[in-house]
Design a protein around this motif. Sequence first.
Motif, short mmCIF file in Angstrom:
data_model
loop_
_atom_site.label_atom_id
_atom_site.label_comp_id
_atom_site.label_asym_id
_atom_site.label_seq_id
_atom_site.Cartn_x
_atom_site.Cartn_y
_atom_site.Cartn_z
N ALA A 121 -108.78 -8.37 2.16
CA ALA A 121 -109.13 -6.97 1.99
C ALA A 121 -108.38 -6.10 2.99
O ALA A 121 -107.86 -5.03 2.65
N GLY A 122 -108.31 -6.55 4.23
CA GLY A 122 -107.63 -5.78 5.27
C GLY A 122 -106.15 -5.61 4.98
O GLY A 122 -105.60 -4.50 5.10
N PHE A 123 -105.48 -6.69 4.59
CA PHE A 123 -104.05 -6.60 4.27
C PHE A 123 -103.82 -5.72 3.05
O PHE A 123 -102.89 -4.90 3.03
N THR A 124 -104.67 -5.87 2.04
CA THR A 124 -104.50 -5.07 0.82
C THR A 124 -104.68 -3.58 1.10
O THR A 124 -103.84 -2.75 0.73
N ILE A 125 -105.77 -3.23 1.77
CA ILE A 125 -106.05 -1.83 2.08
C ILE A 125 -104.97 -1.26 3.00
O ILE A 125 -104.47 -0.14 2.80
N GLY A 126 -104.58 -2.05 4.01
CA GLY A 126 -103.56 -1.58 4.94
C GLY A 126 -102.24 -1.29 4.27
O GLY A 126 -101.59 -0.27 4.52
N LEU A 127 -101.79 -2.19 3.39
CA LEU A 127 -100.51 -2.00 2.70
C LEU A 127 -100.57 -0.83 1.73
O LEU A 127 -99.61 -0.07 1.62
N VAL A 128 -101.68 -0.69 1.03
CA VAL A 128 -101.83 0.44 0.10
C VAL A 128 -101.77 1.76 0.85
O VAL A 128 -101.04 2.69 0.46
N LEU A 129 -102.50 1.86 1.95
CA LEU A 129 -102.50 3.09 2.74
C LEU A 129 -101.11 3.37 3.33
O LEU A 129 -100.64 4.52 3.34
N VAL A 171 -100.13 7.33 4.29
CA VAL A 171 -101.32 7.82 4.98
C VAL A 171 -101.13 7.73 6.50
O VAL A 171 -100.61 6.73 7.01
N ASN A 172 -101.54 8.76 7.19
CA ASN A 172 -101.53 8.76 8.65
C ASN A 172 -102.91 8.33 9.14
O ASN A 172 -103.92 8.96 8.84
N GLY A 173 -102.95 7.25 9.90
CA GLY A 173 -104.22 6.70 10.35
C GLY A 173 -105.04 7.67 11.17
O GLY A 173 -106.28 7.64 11.13
N TYR A 174 -104.38 8.56 11.90
CA TYR A 174 -105.10 9.51 12.73
C TYR A 174 -105.88 10.53 11.91
O TYR A 174 -106.82 11.14 12.43
N ASP A 175 -105.50 10.71 10.65
CA ASP A 175 -106.25 11.64 9.80
C ASP A 175 -107.66 11.13 9.52
O ASP A 175 -108.56 11.90 9.20
N HIS A 176 -107.85 9.83 9.62
CA HIS A 176 -109.14 9.22 9.34
C HIS A 176 -109.82 8.69 10.60
O HIS A 176 -110.97 8.23 10.55
N CYS A 177 -109.11 8.71 11.71
CA CYS A 177 -109.68 8.23 12.98
C CYS A 177 -109.07 9.06 14.11
O CYS A 177 -108.05 8.68 14.70
N HIS A 178 -109.69 10.20 14.40
CA HIS A 178 -109.12 11.14 15.35
C HIS A 178 -109.14 10.62 16.79
O HIS A 178 -108.34 11.06 17.61
N TRP A 179 -110.06 9.71 17.09
CA TRP A 179 -110.15 9.20 18.45
C TRP A 179 -109.32 7.95 18.68
O TRP A 179 -109.23 7.45 19.81
N CYS A 180 -108.68 7.45 17.64
CA CYS A 180 -107.96 6.17 17.75
C CYS A 180 -106.77 6.23 18.70
O CYS A 180 -106.27 5.18 19.12
N HIS A 181 -106.29 7.45 19.01
CA HIS A 181 -105.15 7.51 19.93
C HIS A 181 -105.52 6.95 21.31
O HIS A 181 -104.65 6.51 22.06
N TYR A 182 -106.82 6.93 21.62
CA TYR A 182 -107.23 6.36 22.90
C TYR A 182 -107.07 4.84 22.92
O TYR A 182 -107.08 4.23 24.00
N LEU A 183 -106.93 4.22 21.76
CA LEU A 183 -106.72 2.78 21.71
C LEU A 183 -105.32 2.39 22.14
O LEU A 183 -105.06 1.25 22.52
N SER A 184 -104.39 3.34 22.06
CA SER A 184 -103.00 3.04 22.39
C SER A 184 -102.54 3.71 23.67
O SER A 184 -101.62 3.22 24.33
N CYS A 185 -103.15 4.83 24.03
CA CYS A 185 -102.72 5.52 25.25
C CYS A 185 -103.86 6.40 25.75
O CYS A 185 -104.38 7.22 25.00
N VAL A 186 -104.22 6.24 27.00
CA VAL A 186 -105.26 7.05 27.63
C VAL A 186 -104.59 7.95 28.66
O VAL A 186 -104.01 7.46 29.63
N PRO A 187 -104.63 9.28 28.46
CA PRO A 187 -103.96 10.19 29.40
C PRO A 187 -104.61 10.17 30.78
O PRO A 187 -105.84 10.08 30.89
#
Length: 318
Positions: free
Chosen positions: A280-288, A293-309
């Motif tokens: 399911a994860g691979f299917t949904i990920g590839l379709v998006l 699709v920009n992941g940040y449009d659906h997860c506005h706080w996710c940028h903290y997972l990659s960089c914390v200012p």
Amino acid sequence: MRGGDIESRGEKNRGSNHASSHAVEDTDTPWLSWLIPLFVVANVVMFVIVMYFNNCSKHDQGCVARFLGRFSFQPLRENPLFGPSSSTLERLGGLEWKKVVHQHQGWRLITCIWLHAGVIHLIANMLSLVIIGIRLEQQCGFVRIGIIYLLSGIGGSILSSLFIQRNISVGASGALFGLLGAMLSELITNWSIYTNKVCALLTLLVIVAINLAVGILPHVDNFAHIGGFLTGFLLGFVLLPRPQLGWMQRRNLPAGVRVNSKYKAYQYGLGLVSLVLLVAGFTIGLVLLFRGVNGYDHCHWCHYLSCVPTSRWKCDGN
């Protein structure tokens, strides 16, 4: 590969004299590790090829180590990791969102795993691969570890592409985190045959946490780390369960004697649920991804997972 199936080796002694607090050691000869060393050689060869095509001495007067000729490094202001230019990495298969989505170059999800941004990046990843991968291959065999490595790398590339859409991403980090995830799920699904299991679990969790924490630094693609880790974690439940203690002896009992299941019920359950989540994860990920699709449009706080200012650096949100 030596001997028969890994499940048939050392079974008679698994109930006693465990040699490690992390893993149950087979008393017979382990699998011969050749795939992980081959991966290391392949990554090194690819880096040499990339540097050959980069040919900094021809295009830039500020190259580092000019005595290396066309293998000299880009100026440190451009690449502080002692490596090629970003344009060279992009040309030779680096992960770049626009090319994957708009130019239908999905193959970059795989090729980026074999590229590295510089000597420092390459050495760090290859040392980790040797330390983690050889032990796992000796314990579980090259087929299962090879599958985990490659699929984890792809899983990391998919998640990275959903969030990192303006920069180029390269490296085997997603695949490496997949091996760490598989180590964790292997410990959980084979919990009953481990000694010092709580200590092993806590140690592994600390290692994973530290490595993921490093990913919040700028210019580190933590989404590839997270995607690879989750993929490897799920694959571990599917590919790395071990038979119950003594199962190999019980299956040789005379006819009429009840033989227990090779695996415990929770191992079957975890494997099935993980397989469903993985597909399911691979299917949904590839379709998006291929829908742009920009992941940040659906997860506005996710940028903290990659960089914390912090006061020392800023994050651009991408």
